[in-house]
Enzyme design. Structure first.
Site, PDB file in Angstrom:
ATOM      1  N   CYS A   2       0.866  -1.171   0.000  1.00 41.87           N
ATOM      2  CA  CYS A   2       0.000   0.000   0.000  1.00 41.87           C
ATOM      3  C   CYS A   2       0.907   1.228   0.000  1.00 41.87           C
ATOM      4  CB  CYS A   2      -0.871   0.019   1.237  1.00 41.87           C
ATOM      5  SG  CYS A   2      -1.705  -1.536   1.529  1.00 41.87           S
ATOM      6  N   ARG A  27       2.109   1.084  -6.163  1.00 44.45           N
ATOM      7  CA  ARG A  27       2.257   0.148  -5.045  1.00 44.45           C
ATOM      8  C   ARG A  27       1.004  -0.662  -4.773  1.00 44.45           C
ATOM      9  NH1 ARG A  27       6.645   1.322  -1.614  1.00 44.45           N
ATOM     10  NH2 ARG A  27       5.662   0.185   0.059  1.00 44.45           N
ATOM     11  N   TRP A  75      -3.677  -2.026  -1.325  1.00 43.30           N
ATOM     12  CA  TRP A  75      -3.623  -3.311  -2.021  1.00 43.30           C
ATOM     13  C   TRP A  75      -4.102  -4.317  -0.977  1.00 43.30           C
ATOM     14  CZ3 TRP A  75      -1.126  -8.015  -1.453  1.00 43.30           C
ATOM     15  CH2 TRP A  75      -1.090  -8.829  -2.585  1.00 43.30           C
ATOM     16  N   ASN A  99       0.468   0.286   6.329  1.00 41.96           N
ATOM     17  CA  ASN A  99       1.025  -0.563   5.291  1.00 41.96           C
ATOM     18  C   ASN A  99       1.654  -1.746   5.999  1.00 41.96           C
ATOM     19  OD1 ASN A  99       2.228  -1.608   3.041  1.00 41.96           O
ATOM     20  ND2 ASN A  99       3.774  -0.014   2.833  1.00 41.96           N
ATOM     21  N   GLY A 100       1.289  -2.984   5.622  1.00 37.05           N
ATOM     22  CA  GLY A 100       1.855  -4.162   6.283  1.00 37.05           C
ATOM     23  C   GLY A 100       0.767  -5.123   6.689  1.00 37.05           C
ATOM     24  N   GLU A 483      10.292 -16.441 -17.500  1.00 38.48           N
ATOM     25  CA  GLU A 483      10.017 -15.011 -17.409  1.00 38.48           C
ATOM     26  C   GLU A 483       8.981 -14.610 -18.469  1.00 38.48           C
ATOM     27  OE1 GLU A 483      10.314 -12.784 -15.374  1.00 38.48           O
ATOM     28  OE2 GLU A 483      10.219 -10.905 -16.461  1.00 38.48           O
ATOM     29  N   LYS A 487       5.373 -12.915 -17.601  1.00 41.64           N
ATOM     30  CA  LYS A 487       4.916 -11.632 -18.194  1.00 41.64           C
ATOM     31  C   LYS A 487       3.549 -11.812 -18.823  1.00 41.64           C
ATOM     32  CE  LYS A 487       7.007  -9.429 -16.728  1.00 41.64           C
ATOM     33  NZ  LYS A 487       8.188  -9.435 -15.930  1.00 41.64           N
ATOM     34  N   GLU A 490       0.788 -12.275 -16.166  1.00 39.40           N
ATOM     35  CA  GLU A 490       0.586 -11.053 -15.367  1.00 39.40           C
ATOM     36  C   GLU A 490      -0.278 -10.015 -16.072  1.00 39.40           C
ATOM     37  OE1 GLU A 490       4.138  -9.318 -12.832  1.00 39.40           O
ATOM     38  OE2 GLU A 490       4.802 -10.009 -14.776  1.00 39.40           O
ATOM     39  N   HIS A 506       7.612 -35.711 -20.821  1.00 40.61           N
ATOM     40  CA  HIS A 506       7.363 -36.310 -19.498  1.00 40.61           C
ATOM     41  C   HIS A 506       6.030 -35.842 -18.915  1.00 40.61           C
ATOM     42  CE1 HIS A 506      11.291 -38.107 -19.536  1.00 40.61           C
ATOM     43  NE2 HIS A 506      11.798 -36.936 -19.892  1.00 40.61           N
ATOM     44  N   LYS A 605       3.367  -3.082  -7.367  1.00 42.50           N
ATOM     45  CA  LYS A 605       4.754  -2.955  -7.811  1.00 42.50           C
ATOM     46  C   LYS A 605       5.746  -3.394  -6.733  1.00 42.50           C
ATOM     47  CE  LYS A 605       7.891  -1.920 -10.729  1.00 42.50           C
ATOM     48  NZ  LYS A 605       8.035  -2.938 -11.770  1.00 42.50           N
TER      49      LYS A 605
HETATM   50  C1  F6R Z   1       6.912  -9.415 -12.209  1.00 41.19           C
HETATM   51  C2  F6R Z   1       7.363  -8.661 -11.059  1.00 41.19           C
HETATM   52  C3  F6R Z   1       7.478  -9.368  -9.766  1.00 41.19           C
HETATM   53  C4  F6R Z   1       8.714  -8.880  -8.998  1.00 41.19           C
HETATM   54  C5  F6R Z   1       8.743  -9.506  -7.596  1.00 41.19           C
HETATM   55  C6  F6R Z   1      10.003  -9.140  -6.855  1.00 41.19           C
HETATM   56  O1  F6R Z   1       6.826  -8.636 -13.356  1.00 41.19           O
HETATM   57  O2  F6R Z   1       7.618  -7.492 -11.142  1.00 41.19           O
HETATM   58  O3  F6R Z   1       7.490 -10.758  -9.925  1.00 41.19           O
HETATM   59  O4  F6R Z   1       9.847  -9.260  -9.721  1.00 41.19           O
HETATM   60  O5  F6R Z   1       7.632  -9.057  -6.882  1.00 41.19           O
HETATM   61  O6  F6R Z   1      10.126  -7.753  -6.732  1.00 41.19           O
HETATM   62  P1  F6R Z   1      11.525  -7.073  -6.431  1.00 41.19           P
HETATM   63  O7  F6R Z   1      12.382  -7.300  -7.626  1.00 41.19           O
HETATM   64  O8  F6R Z   1      11.195  -5.622  -6.223  1.00 41.19           O
HETATM   65  O9  F6R Z   1      12.072  -7.731  -5.208  1.00 41.19           O
END
Ligand code: F6R
Length: 610
Positions: A2, A27, A75, A99-100, A483, A487, A490, A506, A605
């Site tokens: 948050c 966030r 969030w 936040n937390g 990855e 993407k 997500e 397998h 984020k």
């Molecule tokens: C995916 C993404 C997340 C972050 C993960 C770790 O696109 O952004 O999977 O990679 O939450 O975040 P950081 O790198 O900030 O520790």
């Protein structure tokens, strides 16, 4: 996750709080709210589900005018994202944003209910508001009561509180969730990230774990975990507020994908001589420590974890160092056996990811040789708490789906690999010199891959009606496939799985039919022929293939096979290059599906809760 903003000033603060919230929306963004001690002497609030723009519209219709206030973008962790669960939460004359996560909130809720407090939300935060209210009955001073309150909380919190009875102060507490005080002239501010306050100040004071702060218009007082009055250093940022503007691009994500040649260049700058990596780029004691390293343990989450998975291939192949990679949420709760002389490496864009930070803190008790953070935020907790650091120079990443942070992490990890190989004498000088040269050319290669933008946009049309996708890769391209799948899920919400191509028969081959596109990356390396056989297995079952292949890999378009040719690159650097088309592919599929590309549903984020 948050975002928190607070202000105590001589002027009206609502617009400042709203602007701060907009800057923090990356966030968390499922609801937002603001509480203001208004000029007519009452505590009033406005909360709205949805984005900050909904709150802004509501405030245009019914303005709140005052000189003390707190605001929050949420969030959801406890309770659905709706108005009654949005912050600030009230108890009597108090307003609280948090936040937390408070782990003992259920027990506290029961105690407070027994004392007659009535709950109007499902959140853990409302427990804090009522508990503080209760403490204030005996301990009339707000900071004294806050100190007593946080003693009873288990979990993580960044807290901001205002009271209608003490309207000259904003009080705050930090444990596990970052908070920073913004220093003004005759006014002061608080936020969970300095970015929220760059519009009003360039001077900041970071709270440390366990700190409590009393913030007034013309003073700031801080107490540490033991209740001792402390001074925290003031940091001044001289650069202009970082641009949060999409420029010519439709989304931040696309802008950030296209920034990769420049940020990779920046990440390399000053870190290589003609033929070598400069080991001191990792810190003054790096050379001495690296000489002792016999193992590497990498810990990270999400995209950063995938970067770590690529690094394992590099560290073992080039530096001859055994390497383990684990997601932080598993590592932190596992009984770990640490090999002697193991370097503990964390990777994080934000440097505030709760699981990665907790893993680092645990690691300190486990006898690792030293800790190294590869991180994009120099003032983050992860950097502050690690022995060595390599800052990636990706600049601010706003799109929730990580793109440029990933490729710059890969660059940082390759620099680490070369440094370890150099210092330990396990990497031939000639090989290092070749890779340094290749790294120098990397930004140009990335630019060439980005020039394929419109080709990939066309390929994306194949996915518009699909519900599932398989990503395949071999060797260091397997984490690249992981990855790519992350993407796609997500931002387009299409179910995507990644497999090492050799695993296909397998199990996952059973899923393949003409409704399941199979995406793969095929650099021209010694695994190419093996990969081609795997792709035959897919075609034989009617699967549609989308292959990003080296121009010299001898792969061409055919029925059910769409090949996009990639510029040739040294095999070691290929994971960095082949990431680009997969990022573009997810982006264009998401655009076709009409999703919220920069702020996909249910995500945030910066994941500062467990
Ligand atoms: C995916 C993404 C997340 C972050 C993960 C770790 O696109 O952004 O999977 O990679 O939450 O975040 P950081 O790198 O900030 O520790």
């Amino acid at each position: 996750m948050c975002g928190i903003v607070g202000a105590v000033a001589e002027r009206s603060i609502t617009a400042i709080l709203l602007e701060g919230l907009k800057r923090l929306e990356y966030r968390g963004y499922d609801s937002a709210g603001v509480a203001v001690f208004t000029n007519d002497g009452t505590l009033a609030r406005m909360r709205r589900p949805g984005k900050v723009s909904e709150l802004e519209q509501a405030l245009e219709a019914e303005p709140l005018v005052g000189r003390l206030g707190i605001a929050h973008t949420r969030w959801a962790t406890h309770g659905a994202p709706c108005e009654r669960n949005a912050h600030p939460h009230f108890s009597g004359d108090l307003a609280v944003v948090h936040n937390g996560i408070i782990e003992n909130h259920e027990a506290l809720r029961e105690q407070l209910k027994a004392l007659g407090y009535v709950f109007t939300s499902d959140t853990d935060t409302e427990v804090i508001a009522h508990l503080l209210s209760h403490k204030l009955k005996d301990l009339t001073d707000l900071t004294v009561a806050l100190k007593a309150t946080v003693k009873e909380l288990h979990g993580a919190y960044g807290l901001a509180v205002i009271s209608a009875k003490q309207p000259d102060r904003l009080v705050a507490a930090r444990s596990g969730s970052p908070l920073v005080i913004g220093l003004g002239l005759g006014e002061n501010f608080l936020a969970s990230d300095q970015l929220a306050l760059r519009q009003v100040t360039d001077r900041f004071m970071y709270l440390e774990e366990g700190d409590i702060a009393d913030i007034r218009r013309d003073s700031v007082q801080i107490w540490d975990l033991d209740g001792k009055a402390v001074e925290r250093e003031t940091v001044q940022y001289r650069d202009g507020a970082e641009a949060a503007d999409k420029g010519e691009f439709r989304h931040f994500m696309l802008k950030e994908i296209h920034e990769q040649p420049a940020v990779v260049q920046r990440t390399l700058e000053g870190r290589m001589s003609q033929n070598q990596v400069l080991v001191q780029a990792f810190g003054p004691q790096a050379a001495e420590l690296f000489a002792k390293v016999r193992n590497v343990q990498i810990v990270a989450c999400g995209t950063s974890y995938h970067a770590g998975m690529v690094a394992r291939y590099w560290l073992e192949e080039l530096a001859g160092i055994p390497c383990q990679v684990e997601v932080a949420s598993e590592f932190r709760y596992r009984k770990v056996v640490v090999q002697p002389d193991t370097l503990f490496v964390t990777i994080s864009q934000s440097g505030e990811t709760a699981d990665t930070l907790a893993a680092l803190r645990n690691a300190k008790e486990l006898g690792f040789l030293a800790s190294l953070a590869i991180c994009n935020v120099g003032i983050s907790s992860l950097v502050r708490e690690s022995d060595l650091t390599l800052l990636t120079q990706a600049g601010r990443e706003i799109g929730v789906a990580s793109t440029k942070a990933f490729t710059t992490q890969l660059v940082g990890l390759l620099l680490l690999t070369l440094s370890l190989g150099q210092v330990r004498g396990t990497l031939a000088a000639g090989v290092e010199a070749t890779l340094v040269e290749e790294l120098r050319r990397l930004p140009t290669r990335l630019g060439e891959a980005l020039a394929m933008d419109s080709t990939v946009e066309k390929i994306a049309e194949l996915f518009a009606e699909k519900n599932h996708t398989l990503f395949l890769g071999r060797g260091a391209q397997f984490p690249v496939a992981m990855e790519g799948a992350l993407k796609l899920k997500e931002i387009s919400y299409i179910h995507a799985e990644a497999y090492p191509a050799g695993e296909l028969k397998h199990g996952p081959l059973a899923l393949v039919d003409n409704d399941m596109p199979v995406v793969t990356v095929a650099p021209n390396n010694e695994l190419l022929e093996k990969l081609k056989s795997n792709l035959q297995e897919v075609r034989a079952r009617g699967g549609q293939l989308i292959v990003f292949a080296d121009e010299k890999a001898g792969m061409t378009n055919g029925e059910g096979t769409h090949v996009v040719h990639m510029p040739h690159i040294h095999d070691i650097l290929s994971p960095i290059l082949y990431t680009i088309p997969l990022q573009l592919l997810s982006y264009y599929v998401a655009v076709l599906k009409g999703t919220d590309v920069d702020q996909p549903r249910n995500l945030a984020k910066s994941v500062t809760v467990e």
